[in-house]
Design a protein around this motif. Sequence first.
Motif, PDB file in Angstrom:
ATOM      1  N   UNK A  59       0.822  -1.195   0.000  1.00 33.20           N
ATOM      2  CA  UNK A  59       0.000   0.000   0.000  1.00 33.20           C
ATOM      3  C   UNK A  59       0.850   1.237   0.000  1.00 33.20           C
ATOM      4  N   UNK A  60       0.244   2.350  -0.343  1.00 35.97           N
ATOM      5  CA  UNK A  60       0.970   3.611  -0.407  1.00 35.97           C
ATOM      6  C   UNK A  60       0.413   4.632   0.567  1.00 35.97           C
ATOM      7  N   UNK A  61      -0.379   4.135   1.535  1.00 36.79           N
ATOM      8  CA  UNK A  61      -1.014   5.044   2.475  1.00 36.79           C
ATOM      9  C   UNK A  61      -2.397   5.453   2.041  1.00 36.79           C
ATOM     10  N   UNK A  62      -2.715   5.236   0.774  1.00 37.61           N
ATOM     11  CA  UNK A  62      -4.045   5.573   0.255  1.00 37.61           C
ATOM     12  C   UNK A  62      -4.889   4.337  -0.005  1.00 37.61           C
ATOM     13  N   UNK A  63      -4.266   3.189  -0.152  1.00 35.36           N
ATOM     14  CA  UNK A  63      -4.989   1.942  -0.437  1.00 35.36           C
ATOM     15  C   UNK A  63      -4.463   0.833   0.461  1.00 35.36           C
ATOM     16  N   UNK A  64      -4.642   0.991   1.764  1.00 35.03           N
ATOM     17  CA  UNK A  64      -4.083   0.028   2.720  1.00 35.03           C
ATOM     18  C   UNK A  64      -4.857  -1.281   2.760  1.00 35.03           C
ATOM     19  N   UNK A  65      -6.209  -1.174   2.836  1.00 31.98           N
ATOM     20  CA  UNK A  65      -7.049  -2.362   2.973  1.00 31.98           C
ATOM     21  C   UNK A  65      -6.591  -3.195   4.171  1.00 31.98           C
ATOM     22  N   UNK A  66      -6.407  -2.522   5.312  1.00 30.77           N
ATOM     23  CA  UNK A  66      -5.856  -3.144   6.521  1.00 30.77           C
ATOM     24  C   UNK A  66      -6.962  -3.403   7.529  1.00 30.77           C
ATOM     25  N   UNK A  67      -7.163  -4.664   7.879  1.00 34.21           N
ATOM     26  CA  UNK A  67      -8.238  -5.063   8.787  1.00 34.21           C
ATOM     27  C   UNK A  67      -7.841  -4.791  10.241  1.00 34.21           C
ATOM     28  N   UNK A  68      -8.819  -4.469  11.079  1.00 36.85           N
ATOM     29  CA  UNK A  68      -8.586  -4.034  12.457  1.00 36.85           C
ATOM     30  C   UNK A  68      -7.756  -5.024  13.269  1.00 36.85           C
ATOM     31  N   UNK A  69      -8.144  -6.299  13.246  1.00 35.20           N
ATOM     32  CA  UNK A  69      -7.420  -7.275  14.062  1.00 35.20           C
ATOM     33  C   UNK A  69      -5.988  -7.478  13.576  1.00 35.20           C
ATOM     34  N   UNK A  70      -5.774  -7.359  12.261  1.00 29.43           N
ATOM     35  CA  UNK A  70      -4.414  -7.428  11.746  1.00 29.43           C
ATOM     36  C   UNK A  70      -3.596  -6.244  12.238  1.00 29.43           C
ATOM     37  N   UNK A  71      -4.198  -5.066  12.283  1.00 28.12           N
ATOM     38  CA  UNK A  71      -3.497  -3.896  12.807  1.00 28.12           C
ATOM     39  C   UNK A  71      -3.076  -4.131  14.253  1.00 28.12           C
ATOM     40  N   UNK A  72      -3.957  -4.662  15.051  1.00 26.95           N
ATOM     41  CA  UNK A  72      -3.617  -4.934  16.448  1.00 26.95           C
ATOM     42  C   UNK A  72      -2.427  -5.876  16.551  1.00 26.95           C
ATOM     43  N   UNK A  73      -2.408  -6.914  15.716  1.00 27.00           N
ATOM     44  CA  UNK A  73      -1.296  -7.869  15.729  1.00 27.00           C
ATOM     45  C   UNK A  73       0.009  -7.187  15.339  1.00 27.00           C
ATOM     46  N   UNK A  74      -0.033  -6.347  14.298  1.00 23.79           N
ATOM     47  CA  UNK A  74       1.164  -5.648  13.854  1.00 23.79           C
ATOM     48  C   UNK A  74       1.706  -4.731  14.945  1.00 23.79           C
ATOM     49  N   UNK A  75       0.817  -4.045  15.656  1.00 24.32           N
ATOM     50  CA  UNK A  75       1.244  -3.133  16.718  1.00 24.32           C
ATOM     51  C   UNK A  75       1.883  -3.900  17.863  1.00 24.32           C
ATOM     52  N   UNK A  76       1.306  -5.034  18.247  1.00 29.20           N
ATOM     53  CA  UNK A  76       1.887  -5.850  19.317  1.00 29.20           C
ATOM     54  C   UNK A  76       3.289  -6.319  18.927  1.00 29.20           C
ATOM     55  N   UNK A  77       3.419  -6.780  17.675  1.00 30.48           N
ATOM     56  CA  UNK A  77       4.733  -7.228  17.195  1.00 30.48           C
ATOM     57  C   UNK A  77       5.747  -6.092  17.193  1.00 30.48           C
ATOM     58  N   UNK A  78       5.274  -4.913  16.802  1.00 35.61           N
ATOM     59  CA  UNK A  78       6.162  -3.757  16.757  1.00 35.61           C
ATOM     60  C   UNK A  78       6.638  -3.397  18.161  1.00 35.61           C
ATOM     61  N   UNK A  79       5.721  -3.425  19.125  1.00 28.88           N
ATOM     62  CA  UNK A  79       6.084  -3.091  20.499  1.00 28.88           C
ATOM     63  C   UNK A  79       7.017  -4.131  21.107  1.00 28.88           C
ATOM     64  N   UNK A  80       6.969  -5.331  20.548  1.00 30.75           N
ATOM     65  CA  UNK A  80       7.883  -6.398  20.999  1.00 30.75           C
ATOM     66  C   UNK A  80       9.247  -6.307  20.318  1.00 30.75           C
ATOM     67  N   UNK A  81       9.398  -5.328  19.421  1.00 28.87           N
ATOM     68  CA  UNK A  81      10.682  -5.110  18.783  1.00 28.87           C
ATOM     69  C   UNK A  81      10.933  -5.965  17.556  1.00 28.87           C
ATOM     70  N   UNK A  82       9.907  -6.615  17.022  1.00 29.84           N
ATOM     71  CA  UNK A  82      10.114  -7.521  15.897  1.00 29.84           C
ATOM     72  C   UNK A  82      10.418  -6.796  14.596  1.00 29.84           C
ATOM     73  N   UNK A  83      10.071  -5.516  14.526  1.00 33.37           N
ATOM     74  CA  UNK A  83      10.271  -4.783  13.287  1.00 33.37           C
ATOM     75  C   UNK A  83      11.444  -3.805  13.354  1.00 33.37           C
ATOM     76  N   UNK A  84      12.210  -3.863  14.421  1.00 35.25           N
ATOM     77  CA  UNK A  84      13.374  -2.994  14.549  1.00 35.25           C
ATOM     78  C   UNK A  84      12.982  -1.566  14.844  1.00 35.25           C
ATOM     79  N   UNK A  85      13.932  -0.688  14.624  1.00 40.73           N
ATOM     80  CA  UNK A  85      13.708   0.739  14.927  1.00 40.73           C
ATOM     81  C   UNK A  85      13.074   1.460  13.723  1.00 40.73           C
TER      82      UNK A  85
END
Length: 242
Positions: free
Chosen positions: A216-242
């Motif tokens: 996506x480019x910020x205009x066509x994300x098509x991102x589902x709510x529960x997937x967003x929650x999972x991504x945020x948890x992973x990010x807070x756990x440091x899985x995506x780096x800085x």
Amino acid sequence: MRVLLISGHGAGDPGATAENGGKRYREADETRRVTAAIRKALAAWGDAAVYPTDRNAFADYQKGTLRSTARFEAYDFVLEIHFNALKASAADGKTKGVECYVPTEAKDTAIAQRLCREIAACGLTNRGVRRKNWSVIHTACRAGTPAALLEVCFLDDADDMAVYEREFPRIIRAMARALGADEEVENLTVYETLADVPAWGRPTVEKLLEKGWLRGDGDTLDLEHNMLRTLVVNDRAGLYGQ
């Protein structure tokens, strides 16, 4: 419940047009944005279909092809989406609001009442339910299928459109609830743009977009709510780096 969603105008007919906040709006574009979003919100709950978006249902009514295209008898409810317009006005802190029409012979207005109530709770004035035999919903009613025409808000009112843009995900969830979806619809939200993503998830989405790990480019994300929650948890756990 099997629902048919109809986007008002289109096929060369823009419907109402207005400019607010430097953005040009066409009713035909916004009705299609809304029906697409409602269909996604209802996907895991019921059978929602969209009338062909390259067509104009009212024009089909005039040509006598509406019933053969819509097949109203296959559905439990028909919702035709429109946006109101009266006279362009500057922001005054007051919204003109949402209203719903049902055919004069409609016996049950519960869904129409819920649509107005749920959408108004997002910050719009509730103008209530009115009776009028608009061509498309009247044709559906005569075919034996309950129907309503929803005027989401006033396209040419700056206050209405500010609420519409800011609360778009909430308004879609409100419509889904009004159509009978249970509270699980809260977790079926799909964020179409980066602006739709809630503040708690935006830093993660921006990071993943920058790294190229999220499509996506910020205009066509098509991102589902529960997937967003999972991504945020992973990010807070440091899985995506800085």
